[in-house]
Design a protein around this motif. Structure first.
Motif, PDB file in Angstrom:
ATOM      1  N   SER A   3       0.837  -1.184   0.000  1.00 25.68           N
ATOM      2  CA  SER A   3       0.000   0.000   0.000  1.00 25.68           C
ATOM      3  C   SER A   3       0.879   1.244   0.000  1.00 25.68           C
ATOM      4  O   SER A   3       1.758   1.385   0.839  1.00 25.68           O
ATOM      5  CB  SER A   3      -0.901  -0.012   1.239  1.00 25.68           C
ATOM      6  N   ARG A   4       0.679   2.133  -0.969  1.00 28.40           N
ATOM      7  CA  ARG A   4       1.469   3.356  -1.056  1.00 28.40           C
ATOM      8  C   ARG A   4       0.842   4.426  -0.178  1.00 28.40           C
ATOM      9  O   ARG A   4      -0.353   4.732  -0.277  1.00 28.40           O
ATOM     10  CB  ARG A   4       1.508   3.838  -2.517  1.00 28.40           C
ATOM     11  N   LEU A   5       1.625   4.999   0.739  1.00 28.80           N
ATOM     12  CA  LEU A   5       1.120   5.998   1.675  1.00 28.80           C
ATOM     13  C   LEU A   5       1.553   7.392   1.255  1.00 28.80           C
ATOM     14  O   LEU A   5       2.700   7.598   0.856  1.00 28.80           O
ATOM     15  CB  LEU A   5       1.617   5.715   3.093  1.00 28.80           C
ATOM     16  N   GLU A   6       0.625   8.326   1.338  1.00 32.11           N
ATOM     17  CA  GLU A   6       0.936   9.730   1.120  1.00 32.11           C
ATOM     18  C   GLU A   6       0.414  10.495   2.317  1.00 32.11           C
ATOM     19  O   GLU A   6      -0.749  10.366   2.691  1.00 32.11           O
ATOM     20  CB  GLU A   6       0.258  10.246  -0.159  1.00 32.11           C
ATOM     21  N   SER A   7       1.277  11.287   2.926  1.00 34.04           N
ATOM     22  CA  SER A   7       0.893  12.003   4.136  1.00 34.04           C
ATOM     23  C   SER A   7       1.155  13.497   3.980  1.00 34.04           C
ATOM     24  O   SER A   7       2.202  13.896   3.459  1.00 34.04           O
ATOM     25  CB  SER A   7       1.677  11.452   5.335  1.00 34.04           C
ATOM     26  N   LYS A   8       0.209  14.310   4.445  1.00 35.26           N
ATOM     27  CA  LYS A   8       0.413  15.756   4.432  1.00 35.26           C
ATOM     28  C   LYS A   8      -0.448  16.405   5.510  1.00 35.26           C
ATOM     29  O   LYS A   8      -1.442  15.829   5.974  1.00 35.26           O
ATOM     30  CB  LYS A   8       0.074  16.351   3.060  1.00 35.26           C
ATOM     31  N   LYS A   9      -0.064  17.605   5.907  1.00 34.35           N
ATOM     32  CA  LYS A   9      -0.799  18.354   6.916  1.00 34.35           C
ATOM     33  C   LYS A   9      -1.900  19.175   6.243  1.00 34.35           C
ATOM     34  O   LYS A   9      -1.691  19.768   5.192  1.00 34.35           O
ATOM     35  CB  LYS A   9       0.129  19.296   7.684  1.00 34.35           C
ATOM     36  N   VAL A  10      -3.064  19.185   6.903  1.00 33.24           N
ATOM     37  CA  VAL A  10      -4.197  19.945   6.390  1.00 33.24           C
ATOM     38  C   VAL A  10      -4.759  20.783   7.532  1.00 33.24           C
ATOM     39  O   VAL A  10      -5.001  20.267   8.625  1.00 33.24           O
ATOM     40  CB  VAL A  10      -5.301  19.010   5.854  1.00 33.24           C
ATOM     41  N   ALA A  11      -4.949  22.069   7.307  1.00 31.10           N
ATOM     42  CA  ALA A  11      -5.528  22.943   8.328  1.00 31.10           C
ATOM     43  C   ALA A  11      -7.040  22.925   8.201  1.00 31.10           C
ATOM     44  O   ALA A  11      -7.592  23.055   7.107  1.00 31.10           O
ATOM     45  CB  ALA A  11      -5.007  24.362   8.156  1.00 31.10           C
ATOM     46  N   TYR A  12      -7.709  22.754   9.341  1.00 28.96           N
ATOM     47  CA  TYR A  12      -9.172  22.783   9.349  1.00 28.96           C
ATOM     48  C   TYR A  12      -9.631  23.473  10.626  1.00 28.96           C
ATOM     49  O   TYR A  12      -9.481  22.945  11.735  1.00 28.96           O
ATOM     50  CB  TYR A  12      -9.747  21.369   9.276  1.00 28.96           C
ATOM     51  N   LYS A  13     -10.146  24.700  10.479  1.00 32.21           N
ATOM     52  CA  LYS A  13     -10.576  25.503  11.625  1.00 32.21           C
ATOM     53  C   LYS A  13      -9.446  25.577  12.651  1.00 32.21           C
ATOM     54  O   LYS A  13      -8.360  26.023  12.338  1.00 32.21           O
ATOM     55  CB  LYS A  13     -11.873  24.933  12.206  1.00 32.21           C
ATOM     56  N   ASP A  14      -9.697  25.100  13.882  1.00 33.67           N
ATOM     57  CA  ASP A  14      -8.671  25.160  14.923  1.00 33.67           C
ATOM     58  C   ASP A  14      -7.793  23.914  14.957  1.00 33.67           C
ATOM     59  O   ASP A  14      -6.956  23.763  15.845  1.00 33.67           O
ATOM     60  CB  ASP A  14      -9.321  25.336  16.306  1.00 33.67           C
ATOM     61  N   TYR A  15      -8.000  23.019  14.012  1.00 32.25           N
ATOM     62  CA  TYR A  15      -7.304  21.736  14.052  1.00 32.25           C
ATOM     63  C   TYR A  15      -6.211  21.659  12.984  1.00 32.25           C
ATOM     64  O   TYR A  15      -6.350  22.189  11.891  1.00 32.25           O
ATOM     65  CB  TYR A  15      -8.277  20.575  13.817  1.00 32.25           C
ATOM     66  N   ASP A  16      -5.138  20.968  13.328  1.00 26.32           N
ATOM     67  CA  ASP A  16      -4.134  20.569  12.346  1.00 26.32           C
ATOM     68  C   ASP A  16      -4.302  19.073  12.133  1.00 26.32           C
ATOM     69  O   ASP A  16      -4.117  18.281  13.064  1.00 26.32           O
ATOM     70  CB  ASP A  16      -2.717  20.874  12.845  1.00 26.32           C
ATOM     71  N   ILE A  17      -4.652  18.700  10.928  1.00 24.47           N
ATOM     72  CA  ILE A  17      -4.963  17.303  10.631  1.00 24.47           C
ATOM     73  C   ILE A  17      -3.885  16.707   9.730  1.00 24.47           C
ATOM     74  O   ILE A  17      -3.423  17.347   8.793  1.00 24.47           O
ATOM     75  CB  ILE A  17      -6.339  17.199   9.937  1.00 24.47           C
ATOM     76  N   THR A  18      -3.483  15.486  10.067  1.00 25.86           N
ATOM     77  CA  THR A  18      -2.581  14.752   9.188  1.00 25.86           C
ATOM     78  C   THR A  18      -3.429  13.869   8.280  1.00 25.86           C
ATOM     79  O   THR A  18      -4.131  12.973   8.753  1.00 25.86           O
ATOM     80  CB  THR A  18      -1.614  13.871  10.001  1.00 25.86           C
ATOM     81  N   LEU A  19      -3.386  14.164   6.990  1.00 24.56           N
ATOM     82  CA  LEU A  19      -4.149  13.387   6.010  1.00 24.56           C
ATOM     83  C   LEU A  19      -3.246  12.318   5.415  1.00 24.56           C
ATOM     84  O   LEU A  19      -2.195  12.611   4.854  1.00 24.56           O
ATOM     85  CB  LEU A  19      -4.684  14.308   4.914  1.00 24.56           C
ATOM     86  N   ILE A  20      -3.669  11.082   5.558  1.00 26.21           N
ATOM     87  CA  ILE A  20      -2.885   9.949   5.064  1.00 26.21           C
ATOM     88  C   ILE A  20      -3.697   9.214   4.004  1.00 26.21           C
ATOM     89  O   ILE A  20      -4.763   8.655   4.293  1.00 26.21           O
ATOM     90  CB  ILE A  20      -2.517   8.986   6.204  1.00 26.21           C
ATOM     91  N   ARG A  21      -3.201   9.222   2.778  1.00 24.18           N
ATOM     92  CA  ARG A  21      -3.877   8.513   1.689  1.00 24.18           C
ATOM     93  C   ARG A  21      -3.173   7.167   1.445  1.00 24.18           C
ATOM     94  O   ARG A  21      -1.950   7.077   1.503  1.00 24.18           O
ATOM     95  CB  ARG A  21      -3.855   9.334   0.406  1.00 24.18           C
ATOM     96  N   SER A  22      -3.996   6.161   1.175  1.00 24.24           N
ATOM     97  CA  SER A  22      -3.431   4.835   0.884  1.00 24.24           C
ATOM     98  C   SER A  22      -4.415   4.075   0.001  1.00 24.24           C
ATOM     99  O   SER A  22      -5.433   4.627  -0.427  1.00 24.24           O
ATOM    100  CB  SER A  22      -3.168   4.070   2.182  1.00 24.24           C
ATOM    101  N   ASN A  23      -4.133   2.786  -0.226  1.00 26.13           N
ATOM    102  CA  ASN A  23      -5.005   1.974  -1.065  1.00 26.13           C
ATOM    103  C   ASN A  23      -6.192   1.381  -0.308  1.00 26.13           C
ATOM    104  O   ASN A  23      -6.728   0.354  -0.703  1.00 26.13           O
ATOM    105  CB  ASN A  23      -4.202   0.838  -1.701  1.00 26.13           C
TER     106      ASN A  23
END
Length: 200
Positions: A3-23
């Protein structure tokens, strides 16, 4: 196939979210004890769909952030008390003074609510007992209760005042406790599991 993982930070309101995409096929949110929010999503799911999902789960996120914060605070408190040295005589004296200011106020509050009377209140540095109630209504409390969370101190106060109605630990006694503190079993369990850390 890995499974190929892609991770990036996403700002949402007061939250910092780590978005991890995979298969993976579904989307999910997890919150760890460091209060980090991770969203795991399929590779091809659009950013708009992901953020819509986050918005729909905002109440869930807030509730679980609060729960994890409480767990983190409890762990820090547990670590602090497991590592601390025995209190000095001066520290015990100051703790007893604090308890003498705090505990009588809680006793008076709950006694009015429960419509019971009581006699003398004594505060001591005890090694095994958190409180006691004599046949004539004199109350004795451990000074270390002043270090504990308010809900635990209140549980011990209510416990002893209920002995003014039932001088035993029968089913009727616990029914009296439950009338005042419906969640008393949670507080009682916490005291059993954590109380000894305070007895230094």
């Amino acid at each position: 196939m890995k499974s190929r993982l892609e991770s990036k930070k996403v700002a949402y309101k007061d939250y910092d979210i780590t978005l991890i995409r995979s298969n993976r096929k579904s989307i999910a949110i997890e919150i760890n004890r460091d209060l980090q929010i991770k969203v795991r999503a399929p590779q091809r799911m659009t950013q708009n769909r992901i953020m819509k999902f986050v918005t729909e789960k905002e109440d869930w996120i807030q509730i679980h952030l609060e729960k994890m914060e409480l767990l983190r605070q409890k762990q820090e408190q547990d670590d602090r008390y497991s590592q601390r040295s025995p209190l000095t005589e001066e520290e015990i004296r100051k703790l007893t003074e604090t308890a003498r200011k705090v505990i009588p106020v809680r006793v008076a509050y709950f006694a009015r609510q429960m419509e019971v009377t009581y006699g003398r209140i004594t505060i001591r540095n005890q090694k095994t007992r958190w409180g006691s109630c004599s046949q004539v209504g004199n109350l004795n409390f451990n000074c270390h209760l002043a270090e504990m969370p308010d809900e635990i101190l209140d549980y011990v106060v209510v416990h002893e005042l209920c002995h003014r109605k039932q001088m035993n630990h029968s089913r009727l006694f616990w029914a009296e406790v439950e009338k005042v503190l419906p969640d008393y079993q949670i507080r009682r369990k916490w005291l059993k599991e954590n109380g000894r850390r305070y007895l230094t």
